[in-house]
Design a protein around this motif. Structure first.
Motif, PDB file in Angstrom:
ATOM      1  N   LEU A   4     -12.938 -34.407  35.431  1.00 39.06           N
ATOM      2  CA  LEU A   4     -12.549 -35.382  36.905  1.00 39.06           C
ATOM      3  C   LEU A   4     -13.535 -34.844  37.935  1.00 39.06           C
ATOM      4  O   LEU A   4     -14.036 -35.980  38.403  1.00 39.06           O
ATOM      5  N   TYR A   5     -13.823 -33.652  37.959  1.00 45.90           N
ATOM      6  CA  TYR A   5     -14.702 -33.257  38.945  1.00 45.90           C
ATOM      7  C   TYR A   5     -16.200 -33.776  38.764  1.00 45.90           C
ATOM      8  O   TYR A   5     -16.970 -34.310  39.722  1.00 45.90           O
ATOM      9  N   GLU A   6     -16.871 -33.986  37.275  1.00 45.31           N
ATOM     10  CA  GLU A   6     -18.014 -34.472  37.175  1.00 45.31           C
ATOM     11  C   GLU A   6     -17.934 -36.227  37.212  1.00 45.31           C
ATOM     12  O   GLU A   6     -18.962 -36.821  37.711  1.00 45.31           O
ATOM     13  N   LEU A  52      -8.234 -21.971  41.104  1.00 45.36           N
ATOM     14  CA  LEU A  52      -9.640 -22.558  41.840  1.00 45.36           C
ATOM     15  C   LEU A  52     -10.660 -21.689  41.852  1.00 45.36           C
ATOM     16  O   LEU A  52     -11.962 -21.981  41.627  1.00 45.36           O
ATOM     17  N   LEU A  53     -10.409 -20.170  41.859  1.00 48.45           N
ATOM     18  CA  LEU A  53     -11.641 -19.328  41.639  1.00 48.45           C
ATOM     19  C   LEU A  53     -12.470 -19.410  40.251  1.00 48.45           C
ATOM     20  O   LEU A  53     -13.499 -19.376  40.101  1.00 48.45           O
ATOM     21  N   THR A  54     -11.290 -19.425  39.364  1.00 50.15           N
ATOM     22  CA  THR A  54     -11.847 -19.585  38.123  1.00 50.15           C
ATOM     23  C   THR A  54     -12.715 -20.596  37.969  1.00 50.15           C
ATOM     24  O   THR A  54     -13.839 -20.518  37.266  1.00 50.15           O
ATOM     25  N   PHE A  55     -12.171 -21.864  38.248  1.00 49.64           N
ATOM     26  CA  PHE A  55     -12.916 -23.084  38.091  1.00 49.64           C
ATOM     27  C   PHE A  55     -14.344 -22.963  38.668  1.00 49.64           C
ATOM     28  O   PHE A  55     -15.274 -23.316  38.342  1.00 49.64           O
ATOM     29  N   ILE A  56     -14.496 -22.545  40.085  1.00 49.77           N
ATOM     30  CA  ILE A  56     -15.397 -22.392  40.757  1.00 49.77           C
ATOM     31  C   ILE A  56     -16.581 -21.395  40.393  1.00 49.77           C
ATOM     32  O   ILE A  56     -17.782 -21.717  39.992  1.00 49.77           O
ATOM     33  N   ARG A  57     -16.065 -20.123  39.719  1.00 49.16           N
ATOM     34  CA  ARG A  57     -17.026 -19.225  39.206  1.00 49.16           C
ATOM     35  C   ARG A  57     -17.479 -19.592  37.885  1.00 49.16           C
ATOM     36  O   ARG A  57     -18.750 -19.672  37.646  1.00 49.16           O
ATOM     37  N   LYS A  58     -16.714 -20.386  36.971  1.00 55.99           N
ATOM     38  CA  LYS A  58     -16.975 -20.653  35.784  1.00 55.99           C
ATOM     39  C   LYS A  58     -18.299 -21.752  35.581  1.00 55.99           C
ATOM     40  O   LYS A  58     -19.132 -21.944  34.864  1.00 55.99           O
ATOM     41  N   ASN A  59     -18.060 -22.623  36.619  1.00 56.30           N
ATOM     42  CA  ASN A  59     -19.036 -23.862  36.867  1.00 56.30           C
ATOM     43  C   ASN A  59     -20.055 -23.329  37.871  1.00 56.30           C
ATOM     44  O   ASN A  59     -21.052 -24.306  38.255  1.00 56.30           O
ATOM     45  N   ASN A  60     -20.199 -22.239  38.198  1.00 57.65           N
ATOM     46  CA  ASN A  60     -21.489 -21.647  39.227  1.00 57.65           C
ATOM     47  C   ASN A  60     -21.555 -22.463  40.370  1.00 57.65           C
ATOM     48  O   ASN A  60     -22.392 -22.920  40.812  1.00 57.65           O
ATOM     49  N   LEU A  61     -20.110 -22.704  41.107  1.00 52.87           N
ATOM     50  CA  LEU A  61     -20.109 -23.662  42.262  1.00 52.87           C
ATOM     51  C   LEU A  61     -20.004 -22.670  43.404  1.00 52.87           C
ATOM     52  O   LEU A  61     -19.732 -23.430  44.793  1.00 52.87           O
ATOM     53  N   GLN A  62     -20.129 -21.448  43.409  1.00 53.29           N
ATOM     54  CA  GLN A  62     -19.996 -20.521  44.642  1.00 53.29           C
ATOM     55  C   GLN A  62     -20.850 -20.897  45.868  1.00 53.29           C
ATOM     56  O   GLN A  62     -20.317 -21.139  46.980  1.00 53.29           O
ATOM     57  N   GLU A  63     -21.898 -21.010  45.676  1.00 53.39           N
ATOM     58  CA  GLU A  63     -22.951 -21.309  46.833  1.00 53.39           C
ATOM     59  C   GLU A  63     -22.491 -22.869  47.347  1.00 53.39           C
ATOM     60  O   GLU A  63     -22.907 -23.116  48.571  1.00 53.39           O
ATOM     61  N   ARG A  64     -22.224 -23.629  46.401  1.00 47.62           N
ATOM     62  CA  ARG A  64     -22.137 -25.083  46.709  1.00 47.62           C
ATOM     63  C   ARG A  64     -20.882 -25.543  47.771  1.00 47.62           C
ATOM     64  O   ARG A  64     -20.989 -26.009  48.597  1.00 47.62           O
ATOM     65  N   TYR A  65     -20.084 -24.339  47.479  1.00 52.15           N
ATOM     66  CA  TYR A  65     -18.591 -24.436  48.275  1.00 52.15           C
ATOM     67  C   TYR A  65     -18.538 -23.404  49.357  1.00 52.15           C
ATOM     68  O   TYR A  65     -17.695 -22.909  49.927  1.00 52.15           O
ATOM     69  N   GLY A  66     -19.835 -22.778  49.687  1.00 51.88           N
ATOM     70  CA  GLY A  66     -19.824 -21.565  50.642  1.00 51.88           C
ATOM     71  C   GLY A  66     -19.247 -20.244  50.432  1.00 51.88           C
ATOM     72  O   GLY A  66     -18.977 -19.333  51.277  1.00 51.88           O
ATOM     73  N   LEU A  67     -18.811 -20.103  49.004  1.00 51.98           N
ATOM     74  CA  LEU A  67     -18.491 -18.725  48.687  1.00 51.98           C
ATOM     75  C   LEU A  67     -19.543 -17.745  48.553  1.00 51.98           C
ATOM     76  O   LEU A  67     -19.904 -17.146  47.299  1.00 51.98           O
ATOM     77  N   CYS A  68     -20.537 -17.519  49.645  1.00 50.20           N
ATOM     78  CA  CYS A  68     -21.531 -16.853  49.473  1.00 50.20           C
ATOM     79  C   CYS A  68     -21.864 -16.433  50.886  1.00 50.20           C
ATOM     80  O   CYS A  68     -21.330 -16.858  51.878  1.00 50.20           O
ATOM     81  N   LYS A  69     -22.833 -15.448  51.127  1.00 50.59           N
ATOM     82  CA  LYS A  69     -23.316 -14.999  52.311  1.00 50.59           C
ATOM     83  C   LYS A  69     -24.158 -15.873  53.116  1.00 50.59           C
ATOM     84  O   LYS A  69     -24.875 -16.747  52.355  1.00 50.59           O
ATOM     85  N   SER A  70     -23.929 -15.887  54.508  1.00 47.34           N
ATOM     86  CA  SER A  70     -24.746 -17.062  55.232  1.00 47.34           C
ATOM     87  C   SER A  70     -25.979 -16.445  55.435  1.00 47.34           C
ATOM     88  O   SER A  70     -26.243 -15.145  55.817  1.00 47.34           O
ATOM     89  N   PRO A  71     -27.052 -17.272  55.438  1.00 50.43           N
ATOM     90  CA  PRO A  71     -28.415 -16.889  55.653  1.00 50.43           C
ATOM     91  C   PRO A  71     -28.831 -16.600  57.230  1.00 50.43           C
ATOM     92  O   PRO A  71     -29.740 -16.116  57.555  1.00 50.43           O
ATOM     93  N   VAL A  72     -27.838 -17.115  58.001  1.00 45.36           N
ATOM     94  CA  VAL A  72     -28.040 -17.098  59.611  1.00 45.36           C
ATOM     95  C   VAL A  72     -27.535 -15.790  60.244  1.00 45.36           C
ATOM     96  O   VAL A  72     -26.052 -15.551  59.531  1.00 45.36           O
ATOM     97  N   PRO A  73     -27.972 -15.057  60.698  1.00 45.66           N
ATOM     98  CA  PRO A  73     -27.573 -13.814  61.500  1.00 45.66           C
ATOM     99  C   PRO A  73     -26.194 -13.809  62.343  1.00 45.66           C
ATOM    100  O   PRO A  73     -26.043 -14.969  62.803  1.00 45.66           O
TER     101      PRO A  73
END
Length: 252
Positions: A4-6, A52-73
């Motif tokens: 469905l996501y794809e 949701l966490l399993t789906f996002i991690r399994k499909n390497n979508l962490q950065e796409r959905y902002g589950l990452c550190k911001s590059p802005v100080p």
């Protein structure tokens, strides 16, 4: 879920919004039947969070959905001080023990998960799916949808009256615009998740006695003013499209 996501990311976002709202509406009456407030809500939210966490991690979508550190100080975000102020808003009338120990534990678990779920669903799935075509429309739709979605509190058994619900919707829309700005301009959803979870969790311990409608409206006005002012500052000082830049770099 992946198919469905794809196939259609927007449909995927809408399905998750509907699923989340329906389960939350069912959870409140179920919790009342158990005699432990927020018990069913906590269970539903924990299960959805794990999925949701399993789906996002399994499909390497962490950065796409902002589950990452911001590059802005963080200094560019004024060290998130306005978010701390918003988070403590529910305690301005004092602190109180409103639930039993078991209800408090379930409530905290529920509210922490709600902060994650609503940010990922509304600021993640919904915003990102629309922003690919039109970022301005995505900002408006995700923010307004998030706010209007709180209408379910009129029908889910919480006993919230219309006036209180309308106040909640107004505040949620304002916060929605602020959070989507933080995500879009900063590239990370973590500040939004943390602030959202803190606002919800601290509401459990807020003193709700002797709060007149006039006092509630003044309180709401102050919170909305802080939210709008902080949002305006960020839109003038932060990079315009950090989320787009980050995603463009990953796609090359």
């Amino acid at each position: 879920m992946k198919k469905l996501y794809e196939k259609n990311e927007q449909t995927f976002a809408i399905v998750w919004i509907v699923l989340y709202c329906v389960l939350q509406s069912l959870a409140y009456p179920l919790s009342k039947k158990t005699g432990i407030e927020y018990s069913a809500n906590a269970v539903f939210c924990i299960v959805l969070t794990i999925i949701l966490l399993t789906f996002i991690r399994k499909n390497n979508l962490q950065e796409r959905y902002g589950l990452c550190k911001s590059p802005v100080p963080v200094r560019r975000f004024l060290y998130y001080v306005p978010l701390f102020i918003l988070a403590t808003g529910n305690l301005w009338n004092g602190v109180a023990v409103n639930y039993s120990l078991s209800e408090t534990v379930f409530s905290i678990a529920c509210m922490l998960c709600v902060g994650f779920l609503e940010e990922v669903i509304f600021r993640g799935f919904l915003f990102v799916s629309i922003a690919k075509e039109n970022a301005k429309s995505a900002i408006i739709i995700s923010s307004v949808t998030f706010g209007v979605g709180h209408l379910i509190n009129l029908f889910n058994g919480r006993g919230m009256d219309l006036a209180a619900n309308l106040c909640q919707i107004c505040f949620a829309i304002a916060v929605g615009f602020l959070f989507v700005t933080i995500f879009y301009r900063g590239g990370s959803l973590f500040p939004c998740i943390i602030a959202h979870s803190a606002i919800n969790t601290l509401s459990i311990f807020g003193n709700k006695t002797d709060i007149t409608m006039e006092k509630h409206l003044v309180h709401l006005f102050i919170l909305i003013f802080i939210t709008i002012a902080y949002n305006l500052i960020l839109t003038r000082t932060l990079p315009k499209n950090q989320w787009e830049n980050t995603n463009d770099t990953r796609n090359k």
